[in-house]
Design an enzyme around this catalytic site. Structure first.
Site, PDB file in Angstrom:
ATOM      1  N   CYS A 109      -6.575   0.833   2.820  1.00 11.26           N
ATOM      2  CA  CYS A 109      -7.589   1.893   2.773  1.00 11.26           C
ATOM      3  C   CYS A 109      -7.441   2.791   1.560  1.00 11.26           C
ATOM      4  CB  CYS A 109      -7.501   2.737   4.031  1.00 11.26           C
ATOM      5  SG  CYS A 109      -7.984   1.856   5.507  1.00 11.26           S
TER       6      CYS A 109
ATOM      7  N   GLU B  91       0.867  -1.185   0.000  1.00 13.80           N
ATOM      8  CA  GLU B  91       0.000   0.000   0.000  1.00 13.80           C
ATOM      9  C   GLU B  91       0.895   1.224   0.000  1.00 13.80           C
ATOM     10  OE1 GLU B  91      -2.819   0.408   3.239  1.00 13.80           O
ATOM     11  OE2 GLU B  91      -3.762   2.111   2.224  1.00 13.80           O
TER      12      GLU B  91
ATOM     13  N   ASN C 162     -11.863  -3.224   0.235  1.00 13.89           N
ATOM     14  CA  ASN C 162     -10.730  -3.539   1.111  1.00 13.89           C
ATOM     15  C   ASN C 162     -11.193  -4.045   2.463  1.00 13.89           C
ATOM     16  OD1 ASN C 162      -8.135  -3.482   2.413  1.00 13.89           O
ATOM     17  ND2 ASN C 162      -8.735  -1.522   3.292  1.00 13.89           N
ATOM     18  N   GLU C 163     -11.661  -3.154   3.274  1.00 13.40           N
ATOM     19  CA  GLU C 163     -11.917  -3.504   4.677  1.00 13.40           C
ATOM     20  C   GLU C 163     -13.295  -2.957   5.038  1.00 13.40           C
ATOM     21  OE1 GLU C 163      -9.432  -1.498   7.657  1.00 13.40           O
ATOM     22  OE2 GLU C 163      -8.461  -3.411   7.984  1.00 13.40           O
TER      23      GLU C 163
HETATM   24  O1  AHR Z   1      -2.180  -1.438   6.845  1.00 14.92           O
HETATM   25  C1  AHR Z   1      -2.663  -0.186   7.201  1.00 14.92           C
HETATM   26  C2  AHR Z   1      -4.172  -0.120   7.122  1.00 14.92           C
HETATM   27  O2  AHR Z   1      -4.745  -1.002   8.039  1.00 14.92           O
HETATM   28  C3  AHR Z   1      -4.758  -0.544   5.815  1.00 14.92           C
HETATM   29  O3  AHR Z   1      -4.775   0.481   4.900  1.00 14.92           O
HETATM   30  C4  AHR Z   1      -6.150  -0.938   6.173  1.00 14.92           C
HETATM   31  O4  AHR Z   1      -6.679  -1.908   5.328  1.00 14.92           O
HETATM   32  C5  AHR Z   1      -6.034  -1.387   7.611  1.00 14.92           C
HETATM   33  O5  AHR Z   1      -6.955  -0.776   8.413  1.00 14.92           O
END
Ligand code: AHR
Length: 661
Positions: free
Chosen positions: A246, A46, A377-378
């Site tokens: 994110c 990321e 993603n999350e």
């Molecule tokens: O790894 C850092 C962040 O942690 C990532 O962007 C997210 O997916 C998670 O909350």
């Protein structure tokens, strides 16, 4: 050295001490159990902590196209007072291209009033790392105003202001053209800067001011930092997840990651504020933007280079739910779904297809063989499940063999997790991504997490995990040995459950020592150096000793999940014809253990033992002591299939025994 002494002492023990009165670790070497997915241990990338711009993407000029919200951020005028009405030497104005559609709307107009007195210098990403003897490739887009004759003297300076490289370009004509030259560095400096001195008289428009080292990964112009890629390649990763995290989702939908804006000519890739720029008040990074020089083409190429399966993750029409949580109405989701379909075509499509053609024009005629894609993603809640369902329908209709990765949200348990887990299982999800940012004890205590997961249900992607020494997102978290050891213990549980767990990745991956927002991270770097944390060596030991299938391993008929503070798993590697046993001793004492290899196969007595350990749980690696905690290997001469091994206190040991030919 300390490691070596410890290991030497324990190594002697391992040869002299034999069966102890405690129970042996029994490996059934003729009983292949679950296959280990080739994707088992991979990488999560990321653009956080300057991972791309300022890190892996080797561009040295920050804000090269004057698109940051302050157009001269990272730049300094030389030979002129910034707030003066009476500059004698020159001044710069920022111009917006007129048509309103450009993805690179601004450029700088340099008005030169006095020969040789005016310049613009760029500070780089917390300085520029310059190495003696390396050629640096400079390029600039420029257009001379009619009647002008401005040339540009280019100087690289070290932190003391000494010139350590120079060159010149002489733009001609009023058309925008790219001019290139190279500078050989006469010295090494971590915090250099680049100055453009404007000489002659007139007005010169400039844009895309760029400087790359000549020694990028595979020497690709405009490429990636070789030392950082090498650290990734050394892990022999099974997959490479990209672009996050994110960052996929965006703080708001407008700032989500849009892959189509990251391909083609770099000068046409629209610069955007990085979502980590303003995320944490404890680590503000106002100069953090995304140039997308490392875009989706470069990503696929990198995955191919390091032998990793690509795993792109795309926006599902929901902005980060920790931030704006903006959501696209279901009846307006089509463009988002189309983006996913088009990405698959970009990666795999033939020359006749719209997006395959684009890939080929960028220089990759062969498909990238994309096999999986992540939706969101999350994310959490019904709004995610509804959107995920629409993506699945469309992707499977067009590309039935593409596997789809989904997610149970940010936490490994609780209401959000339980809801998503139940819904996704009811929908026969293929691969579920689980995230755990927890304290070290959680990792020790959760080695059995997957023992009772449904063997016929979705596969698990342990997509983001890292033990937090203080608390999640605390800026005081350290990549210390306790955290790495707890992850190793947990990973024996992942490996034991390879029937269910098919992909795993530590997160985040990279951090610049002067530009980070989130800690802990797997690999740290400055402008010239980089090092793997103890956590990196744990990941690397598992990934490079992945094996082909699990071998049953037990102590008194039970899996080794914390008895005597031991955690263990074993695999067989068909390629090397090798039994590999990983054992974590989480106690503060050496433990002498008997290992019994049960089965008919004969073994080669020349075995080996790799040990990763430290004298203290607080120890970390650093730029100045990058291998303080790193694996040490020694030979083991075995007398038979029962042998003793001394497990150093607080250690990960990897025992490797080849079968006889
Ligand atoms: O790894 C850092 C962040 O942690 C990532 O962007 C997210 O997916 C998670 O909350």
């Amino acid at each position: 050295m300390r490691n070596r002494i410890l290991l030497f002492a324990f190594g002697l023990l391992s040869l002299t001490s034999f069966a102890q009165p405690n129970q042996p670790l029994v490996v059934k070497i003729d009983r292949p159990a679950a296959e280990i997915a080739p994707t088992m241990w991979g990488i999560f990338f990321e653009d956080i902590n300057f991972a791309a711009d300022g890190g892996l993407y080797a561009e040295l000029v920050k804000n090269r196209s004057f698109e940051f919200y302050k157009p001269l951020m990272g730049w300094k005028e030389e030979g002129s007072e910034r707030f003066s009405m009476n500059s004698q030497s020159g001044y710069t104005t920022i111009i917006i291209r007129g048509d309103g559609t450009s993805s690179n709307p601004r450029f700088a107009r340099v008005n030169v009033l006095a020969d040789q007195g005016y310049g613009l210098s760029n500070e780089g990403f917390r300085g520029m790392g310059i190495k003696q003897g390396i050629d640096y490739r400079f390029s600039i887009m420029a257009s001379q105003h009619s009647g002008g004759n401005v040339s540009v003297r280019i100087e690289l300076k070290d932190e003391k202001g000494n010139v350590i490289g120079s060159s010149r370009i002489s733009p001609a004509g009023t058309e925008w053209k790219k001019y290139s030259t190279s500078l050989k560095a006469s010295a090494t400096s971590t915090k250099s800067s680049l100055t453009l001195w404007f000489e002659g008289r007139g007005t010169l428009d400039i844009d895309m001011v760029s400087l790359f080292p000549g020694d990028t990964w595979k020497n690709r112009p405009g490429g990636l930092r070789a030392d950082l890629v090498q650290l990734l390649a050394d892990m022999k990763p099974g997959f490479l997840r990209f672009p996050g995290g994110c960052i996929v989702e965006g703080h708001e939908l407008a700032t989500r990651y849009q892959w189509k804006k990251t391909i083609g000519n770099v000068e046409d890739r629209e610069v955007m504020i990085n979502r980590w720029n303003r995320e944490f008040t404890h680590r503000p990074t106002p100069d953090y933007f995304q140039s997308f020089g490392l875009g989706f083409f470069e990503y696929f190429q990198l995955a191919e280079d390091i032998g990793a399966e690509p795993l792109p993750i795309l926006s599902c029409g929901l902005a980060c739910q920790f931030n704006s949580a903006e959501v696209v109405p279901l009846d307006q989701l089509d463009p988002y779904i189309q983006d996913a379909l088009d990405l698959i075509e970009f990666a795999n499509g033939p020359a006749e297809s719209q997006w395959g053609k684009v890939r080929i024009a960028m220089g990759h005629p062969e498909p990238f063989n994309l096999k999986m894609i992540g939706v969101g993603n999350e994310q959490w809640g019904p709004q995610y499940i509804e959107r995920y369902a629409l993506f699945v329908k469309a992707i499977k209709a067009k590309y039935p063999s593409i596997k789809i990765v989904t997610s149970t949200g940010p936490f490994p348990d609780g209401e959000l997790f339980d809801y998503a887990n139940a819904e996704l299982r009811a929908m026969n999800a293929e691969i579920i991504d689980e995230h755990y940012y927890r304290e070290p004890n959680w990792f020790f205590e959760n080695t059995k997490r997957y023992d009772n997961y449904d063997r016929n249900g979705p596969k698990i992607f342990a997509g983001e995990y890292a033990a937090q020494s203080v608390a999640t997102v605390s800026p005081d978290n350290k990549n210390n040995w306790l955290c790495a050891l707890s992850e190793a213990a947990f990973m024996t549980g992942l490996e034991r459950n390879a029937e269910v767990v098919t992909m795993c990745s530590y997160a985040p991956l990279f951090a610049h020592v002067d530009g980070w927002q989130w800690t802990p991270d797997l690999i740290w770097f400055d402008n010239l150096r980089s090092y793997g944390t103890p956590n990196y060596y744990v990941q690397k030991l598992f990934a490079t000793n992945k094996g082909t299938y699990v071998l049953p391993l037990a102590m008194g008929n039970a899996s080794i999940t914390g008895q005597d503070k031991l955690y263990a798993s074993s695999v067989f590697d068909k390629v090397n014809n090798e039994i590999i046993i990983k054992i974590v001793n989480a106690s503060d004492k050496p433990q002498v253990k008997e290992i019994a290899l049960e089965g008919k196969a004969k073994i080669n007595p020349k075995a080996s033992l790799i040990v990763l350990t430290s004298e203290s749980m607080d120890t970390v690696n650093s730029l100045d002591d990058p291998k303080r905690i790193s694996p040490v290997e020694q030979p083991l001469n075995l007398k038979g299939k029962k042998f003793g091994v001394t497990l150093a206190p607080a250690s990960l040991s990897v025992v490797k025994v080849r079968l006889a030919k």
